[in-house]
Scaffold this motif. Structure first.
Motif, PDB file in Angstrom:
ATOM      1  N   ASP A 295      18.828  11.047  94.181  1.00  0.00           N
ATOM      2  CA  ASP A 295      17.738  11.837  93.602  1.00  0.00           C
ATOM      3  C   ASP A 295      16.715  10.911  92.947  1.00  0.00           C
TER       4      ASP A 295
ATOM      5  N   VAL B 279      13.416  11.046  90.102  1.00  0.00           N
ATOM      6  CA  VAL B 279      12.754  11.858  89.084  1.00  0.00           C
ATOM      7  C   VAL B 279      11.555  11.104  88.533  1.00  0.00           C
TER       8      VAL B 279
ATOM      9  N   ASN C 222      17.050  14.641  96.090  1.00  0.00           N
ATOM     10  CA  ASN C 222      15.948  15.502  95.650  1.00  0.00           C
ATOM     11  C   ASN C 222      14.887  14.687  94.929  1.00  0.00           C
TER      12      ASN C 222
ATOM     13  N   SER D  61      11.870  15.146  92.113  1.00  0.00           N
ATOM     14  CA  SER D  61      11.429  16.121  91.120  1.00  0.00           C
ATOM     15  C   SER D  61      10.753  15.395  89.973  1.00  0.00           C
ATOM     16  N   ASP D  62      10.328  16.162  88.981  1.00  0.00           N
ATOM     17  CA  ASP D  62       9.787  15.591  87.755  1.00  0.00           C
ATOM     18  C   ASP D  62      10.649  16.033  86.576  1.00  0.00           C
ATOM     19  N   SER D  63      10.547  15.295  85.497  1.00  0.00           N
ATOM     20  CA  SER D  63      11.310  15.620  84.305  1.00  0.00           C
ATOM     21  C   SER D  63      10.569  16.663  83.472  1.00  0.00           C
TER      22      SER D  63
ATOM     23  N   SER E 239      14.785  17.821  98.708  1.00  0.00           N
ATOM     24  CA  SER E 239      13.915  18.859  98.157  1.00  0.00           C
ATOM     25  C   SER E 239      12.848  18.165  97.330  1.00  0.00           C
ATOM     26  N   VAL E 240      11.728  18.857  97.123  1.00  0.00           N
ATOM     27  CA  VAL E 240      10.626  18.301  96.337  1.00  0.00           C
ATOM     28  C   VAL E 240      10.227  19.356  95.316  1.00  0.00           C
ATOM     29  N   ASN E 241      10.226  18.971  94.024  1.00  0.00           N
ATOM     30  CA  ASN E 241       9.983  19.952  92.969  1.00  0.00           C
ATOM     31  C   ASN E 241       9.164  19.305  91.865  1.00  0.00           C
ATOM     32  N   PHE E 242       7.903  19.767  91.713  1.00  0.00           N
ATOM     33  CA  PHE E 242       7.022  19.253  90.671  1.00  0.00           C
ATOM     34  C   PHE E 242       6.388  20.405  89.897  1.00  0.00           C
TER      35      PHE E 242
ATOM     36  N   ASN F 152       7.766  22.421  87.528  1.00  0.00           N
ATOM     37  CA  ASN F 152       8.575  23.626  87.357  1.00  0.00           C
ATOM     38  C   ASN F 152       8.828  23.970  85.894  1.00  0.00           C
TER      39      ASN F 152
ATOM     40  N   ASP G  91       4.898  20.686  81.898  1.00  0.00           N
ATOM     41  CA  ASP G  91       4.460  19.740  82.920  1.00  0.00           C
ATOM     42  C   ASP G  91       2.958  19.814  83.137  1.00  0.00           C
TER      43      ASP G  91
END
Length: 800
Positions: free
Chosen positions: A219, A221, A238, A240-242, A259-262, A264, A268
């Motif tokens: 992963d 981050v 994955n 993502s961002d923190s 997966s890509v998650n920014f 959320n 942010d």
């Protein structure tokens, strides 16, 4: 300038002589190695100052001059800097630092010097028994990671200058358990070894268009990004961002991960110049500015922004399942012509315009909103059973077929709509429906509305086959500037069905309305259906038809029921109703055939004008019986099993076949019959007109049970059977009665002739009963002429 004779700097116990280099003022807690430039260069040890703290396990390197380099390596289990593993002890002697004892590596460059660099070689992983926690590199231009560096804590890098970078080359590998913080200034970050592992959050920044590339075997981050160029991340896991992350990328953000998650989390702040994501899983992006998508490949895609959502030219967006777009201003996906968009289903929400062009079928799910909308699909456009679509203004659709709002559990609302489809356009709206624009095309059209269905004043709609309307009311094509054409039409409305077609109108199927007004520049018809069921038209109040010709209710198994009927045509009208027929308002036709399984009548204000033939067929016919109604027919044919009462405001000419149990004909002009007219009245024939002339052609047929007449002129009636006078009859001038049978009068009959009476029959017996009478007002019996083959008994006298 350094002295050319300088070789080394001795320790405090050293007896070596020679020029020395002044050391920087610095507190030292462990042995260290300090040499002059020439000595370092001869050994390829270009660092200005190298120190090692055995207690803390920290290796410190200071770079002081332009082009200085710190090359860190591992040789025979010992750490080396620029090829040297010997560190001069402050207490005398030579100290060798084992790589296993190194906990920290710190490199300090000089921001005022150019092209200083660091190279990290060797195996500094815990697999090799190393326990490196932190690497800190500050104020250098370039960092090359050529070895395997595994950090249990953090990596900190600060680059200066321009044209440099931090990279892992072809053989480097970096693994950081804690935070990675790289501030690259105007330099690139290229850490793209797929075996890298950034387990903790990553903070990066650079300026002036420099690029950033990361690869990770797990992963990945991001906690903080400030990139003036592109950002690329490749991850096996994955991406993502923190929480409370800040990501700002002026160029393209490119991501390839499970997966890509920014964005959320509430805190942010995410901004990309454009965004690309390739994933076997879900892609989620919540951005604080416009979102521009380039290439996206995902299981599910969710894009949310306080601004607009767009895709770039040549972009390719493939979403296996659901694509969700939430944009405050606009959403424009797949509209460039050179881009492609495909999704298993789509969900969108915007207070602005939504324009989605899909290169496959489009399925809309969930709750969807827009100020206006355009949906284009190379396949069908449909919605799920639980979908809701609410568009404030206009919605446009282009697809093979469109099917929206077709179940009780889905919902569709729009201010107005337009469409183009070679197949079916089937839309059920939970509010009023308005067709707009000048480019509406469909093979079949099905519109259902809980309110009214209308079209705009400039709307143009062409339906190749069937147009079906279901609504509270329908008003289509009613303006001079709008246009509507369909192969056939069917409707169901509790209110008005007002329909004007710019071609022939063909009504099919089951139809019902509170009232209807159908206008056509062509013919109005209904057809026999191939399934054996004819058209059904049921109207609670008035059914009004206006067309070139009107032909309704004459096919097998069709059914027409109107509370009242109006027609207007320059051609022929033929309407058969399966209940009582009531004519109302103004009616015109060249010819009219009106049939009813019940009675036929008109209301007190009706106006009926027919140029040629008018035919009535009903159980009884009553037309023109009010002073305020009006009926004019070129010729008249009437057939009824009951009574007929017709008043015409012009000459009345019987033609064709006429049948009635009793018939009363009233004309403001003459009453005559045409050659070959066939009139049979089983009961009384009552005639009122200026001149009465019936049955006198050799080719016509006239029979009746009895005769009553009232004429201001001559009366000339020839019967193909008996003539029996009944009631009060009078003629203004001459009475001529001719019968193939007898001529008689009925009890209480009273017949008056002004000038002359002529009777021709078998038995002529008039005025012989005690309560009947016959009189010729001018001349009496002298003006009576009787021709009979049997009994002749005519009494001329009517007491006062």
């Amino acid at each position: 300038m350094r002295s050319p004779s300088c070789h080394s700097t001795p320790s405090s116990n050293s007896n070596k002589s020679g020029p020395t280099r002044k050391r920087p003022t610095r507190k030292r807690t462990a042995s260290r190695l300090t040499t002059c430039y020439e000595a370092l260069e001869s050994r390829q040890l270009l660092a200005a100052l190298v120190s090692y703290n055995a207690g803390s396990g920290e290796l410190s390197i200071d770079l002081t001059d332009n082009n200085d380099a710190a090359i860190v390596d591992v040789s025979a289990g010992n750490i080396s800097v620029n090829g040297s593993i010997d560190l001069d002890s402050s207490s005398g002697g030579v100290l060798t630092a084992a790589a296993d004892d190194i906990r920290r590596i710190t490199v300090n460059g000089d921001v005022t010097k150019a092209n200083q660099r660091v190279e990290l070689n060797g195996d500094m992983s815990n697999v090799a028994g190393r326990d490196l926690t932190t690497v800190t590199i500050d104020a250098v231009n370039r960092v090359d990671i050529a070895g395997d560096y595994q950090l249990s804590n953090r990596l900190d890098v600060r680059l200066v200058g321009t044209g440099g970078e931090i990279n892992d080359g072809d053989t480097g590998r970096i693994r950081v358990a804690g935070e990675t913080d790289i501030r690259a200034n105007r330099n690139d970050i290229v850490l793209n070894n797929g075996n890298n592992d950034f387990a903790g959050p990553v903070l990066v920044s650079n300026t002036e268009g420099a690029s950033i590339v990361f690869a990770d075997e797990n992963d990945f981050v991001l906690a903080s990004v400030f990139a003036s160029g592109d950002l690329q991340v490749f991850s096996v896991g994955n991406i993502s961002d923190s929480t409370d992350a800040t990501i700002s990328v002026d160029g393209v953000g490119r991501f390839n991960g499970a997966s890509v998650n920014f964005g959320n989390d509430v805190g942010d702040t995410i901004n990309f110049g454009s965004f690309q994501a390739i994933s076997t899983g879900d892609v989620f992006l919540s951005e604080s500015s416009n979102v521009v998508l380039t290439n996206v490949d995902a299981q599910n895609l969710t894009i949310t922004t306080s601004e607009g959502i767009f895709d770039s030219r040549l972009s390719n967006i493939d979403v296996e399942q659901l694509a969700t777009f939430n944009g405050t201003s606009r959403i424009r996906i797949g509209e460039n012509g050179t881009d492609t968009f495909n999704a298993g289903s789509v969900n969108f929400n915007s207070v602005g315009h939504v324009h989605i062009w899909e290169d496959s079928g489009t399925s809309i799910v969930g709750s969807n909103t827009a100020a206006s909308m355009n949906l284009y699909s190379t396949g069908d456009i449909t919605d799920a059973d639980t979908a809701s679509i609410n568009v404030e203004m206009i919605s446009g659709f282009e697809a093979e077929n469109v099917l929206l709002g077709d179940t009780e559990t889905d919902e569709f609302n729009t201010g107005s709509l337009y469409f183009y489809t070679p197949g079916d356009f089937n839309v059920s709206e939970n509010s009023s429906t308005q067709i707009t624009e000048t480019k509406n095309e469909a093979q079949r059209l099905f519109l259902t509305s809980t309110g009214a269905i209308t079209d705009a004043v400039t709307a143009r709609t062409n339906v190749q086959l069937l147009a079906q309307f279901t609504a509270d009311s329908v008003n289509i094509g009613d303006q001079v500037t709008d246009e509507f054409n369909a192969g056939s039409v069917t409707f169901d409305t509790v209110g008005q069905f007002q329909f004007s077609e710019d071609s022939a109108t063909n009504i099919v199927g089951n139809n019902s309305a509170g009232n209807i007004g159908v206008t056509s520049v062509g013919d109005i018809t209904n057809v026999y259906n191939v399934d054996g069921n004819g058209a059904t038209i049921t109207v609670d109040t008035v059914a009004s038809f206006s067309g070139a010709n009107i032909d309704l209710g004459n096919e097998v198994n069709d059914t027409l029921n109107f509370d009242a009927l109006q027609f207007n045509s320059v051609g022929d009208v033929s309407i058969a109703e399966d209940s009582d027929m009531v004519l109302t308002l103004a009616n015109t036709a060249n010819s009219a055939i009106l049939q009813s399984t019940g009675t036929i009548e008109d209301v007190s204000t009706a106006l009926i004008n027919v140029v040629s033939v008018t035919q009535f067929v009903g159980t009884s016919v009553t037309i023109g019986d009010f002073e305020t109604d009006q009926f004019n027919a070129g010729t008249l044919s009437v057939q009824s099993a009951g009574a007929v009462f017709i008043t015409e405001n012009s000459d009345l000419v019987l033609t064709g076949t006429n049948r009635a149990a009793a018939m009363t004909l009233v004309s403001s002009g003459n009453i005559i019959d045409a050659p070959e007219a066939d009139t049979v009245v089983t009961g009384n024939l009552n005639l009122t007109g200026s001149l009465l002339n019936l049955g006198n052609e050799a080719t016509d047929v006239l029979t009746f049970g009895s005769l009553t007449f009232d004429s201001t002129g001559n009366t000339n009636v020839t019967s193909d059977s008996d003539i029996e006078l009944r009631g009060n009859s009078q003629t203004g001038d001459i009475l001529l009665l001719t019968a193939t049978g007898n001529i008689t009068d009925f009890e209480q009959a009273r017949t008056e002739v002004v000038t002359r009476a002529i009777f021709e029959g078998v038995d002529v017996i008039i005025g012989d009963l005690a309560d009947d009478c016959f009189d010729i007002l001018n001349g009496g019996a002298a003006n009576l002429f009787v021709t009979s083959t049997g009994t002749n008994d005519v009494t001329v006298d009517c007491p006062e």
